[in-house]
Design a protein around this motif. Structure first.
Motif, PDB file in Angstrom:
ATOM      1  N   UNK A   8      13.482  14.592   1.945  1.00  0.00           N
ATOM      2  CA  UNK A   8      14.687  15.369   1.652  1.00  0.00           C
ATOM      3  C   UNK A   8      14.683  16.719   2.364  1.00  0.00           C
ATOM      4  N   UNK A   9      15.841  17.328   2.428  1.00  0.00           N
ATOM      5  CA  UNK A   9      15.989  18.635   3.066  1.00  0.00           C
ATOM      6  C   UNK A   9      15.128  19.672   2.365  1.00  0.00           C
ATOM      7  N   UNK A  10      14.582  20.584   3.160  1.00  0.00           N
ATOM      8  CA  UNK A  10      13.872  21.729   2.579  1.00  0.00           C
ATOM      9  C   UNK A  10      14.902  22.762   2.127  1.00  0.00           C
ATOM     10  N   UNK A  31      12.953  17.455  -9.439  1.00  0.00           N
ATOM     11  CA  UNK A  31      13.236  16.132  -8.875  1.00  0.00           C
ATOM     12  C   UNK A  31      12.772  15.942  -7.448  1.00  0.00           C
ATOM     13  N   UNK A  32      12.073  16.929  -6.917  1.00  0.00           N
ATOM     14  CA  UNK A  32      11.680  16.857  -5.504  1.00  0.00           C
ATOM     15  C   UNK A  32      10.731  15.694  -5.251  1.00  0.00           C
ATOM     16  N   UNK A  64       2.138  21.019  -9.861  1.00  0.00           N
ATOM     17  CA  UNK A  64       2.388  19.585  -9.730  1.00  0.00           C
ATOM     18  C   UNK A  64       3.390  19.163  -8.679  1.00  0.00           C
ATOM     19  N   UNK A  65       3.704  20.038  -7.750  1.00  0.00           N
ATOM     20  CA  UNK A  65       4.686  19.677  -6.721  1.00  0.00           C
ATOM     21  C   UNK A  65       4.496  20.586  -5.513  1.00  0.00           C
ATOM     22  N   UNK A  66       5.095  20.172  -4.379  1.00  0.00           N
ATOM     23  CA  UNK A  66       5.141  21.042  -3.209  1.00  0.00           C
ATOM     24  C   UNK A  66       6.098  22.197  -3.464  1.00  0.00           C
TER      25      UNK A  66
END
Ligand code: NAD
Ligand code: MG
Length: 285
Positions: free
Chosen positions: A23-25, A4-5, A248-250
């Motif tokens: 958002x928070x890391x 969900x990031x 597909x995401x960080x």
């Protein structure tokens, strides 16, 4: 785990704070479980107040290592939170703010870590500067110099000062990047420093292996940290940050910490001169 990031456009002045990321890391504060893999070891970590360095500091502490943290004075808020988490793990922590571009600070940092921890056997060169620039004719000399000082010279100054203190079994871990292999057109200076860090790591690893000191590197892909929102990327790239990777995401800083623990611990006893890619699947040589 991080499906969900969703990163949003945002800008902070350099060096930025984890405290203000949205958002928070995830630096592993809720998740990292240690198993004594670094019991009794003494580690110096640069860039330890936020991002990858903070996740590494938490993991090292939970594995039983005492930790000396280097960071910029402007990051005191982040540094205090991470130092508290390190202390909660029941190990010693030193907070040693200063500017990595200053060779005097780098040498003093090592001396204070050795004095304060009673020795040193792990050095993590992780502090770094990344400012995007779209046109070489506007890349000013000062930025070029600062990026090399922070990313390359500080690694040299700190490693050189640390070597007389490092006994066989010690480990040095440098932080390179996917940028060493896939340089972006807007990160000419930064990507060049990261390729340099790889060469430095592989050359020094051969020099120090006979002394029982292993030198390795970690190459992160796109990781959600303050580095990116402090002009590490143009704003339009922040929203889709990391989506081009096969996964597909960080990535999150917490997903880097196990790589540093592996390279710091005796589990990697036959690994030297290696760059461990944590790139979300983007291929590296
Ligand atoms: P970060 O902003 O959390 O950490 C970078 C840290 O470097 C700062 O917090 C600060 O403590 C330190 N630093 C910068 N300039 C300094 C100076 N002049 N003096 C003292 N300290 C200074 O970001 P991060 O992404 O966790 O960065 C850690 C390392 O990871 C860097 O070397 C970076 O190049 C590398 N890296 C990051 C990514 C990514 O996508 N975030 C990808 C590849 C490599
Ligand atoms: Mg920071």
């Amino acid at each position: 785990m991080y499906a969900g990031f969703d990163s949003k456009k945002q800008h902070q002045p350099e060096p930025g704070l984890d405290a203000e990321l949205e958002p928070k890391a995830d630096v592993g504060e809720e998740t990292y479980r240690g198993s004594g893999r670094l019991a009794g070891r003494k580690a110096l970590i640069t860039g330890a107040a936020s991002g990858i360095g903070a996740a590494t500091a938490i993991a090292f502490a939970r594995e039983g290592a005492d930790v000396a943290m280097s960071y910029l004075p402007e990051e005191e808020e982040d540094a205090q939170r991470i130092a508290g988490l390190v202390q909660d793990a029941g190990v010693a922590v030193l907070t040693l703010p200063g500017d990595l571009r200053d060779p005097g600070y780098c040498r003093d940092l090592v001396a204070r870590a050795v004095d304060g921890l009673g020795g040193l056997d792990i050095v993590v060169n992780n502090g770094g500067k990344q400012i995007f620039n779209e046109d070489l004719t506007t890349l000013d000399d000062e930025q070029f110099d600062d990026t090399f000082k922070t990313n390359v010279y500080a690694m040299f100054w700190i490693t050189k000062a640390a070597l007389p203190h490092l006994k066989p079994g010690s480990t040095i871990i440098n932080t390179t990047s996917i940028q060493a292999y896939q340089p972006s057109e807007i990160l000419v200076d930064y990507a060049s420093t990261k390729a340099t860090i790889n060469a430095f790591t592989k050359a020094l690893a051969q020099q120090l292996a006979p002394k029982g000191i292993r030198v390795n590197a970690v190459a992160p892909g796109p990781i959600w940290t303050p580095l990116q929102v402090t002009d590490g990327q143009p704003q339009e790239k922040i929203e889709s940050f990391g989506e081009q990777t096969p996964l597909g995401r960080a990535g999150q800083p917490a997903e880097l910490a196990p790589a540093y623990v592996f390279l710091a611990s005796a589990e990697s006893s036959y690994v030297a001169g290696e760059t461990l890619a944590v790139t979300g699947g983007s291929p590296t040589p």
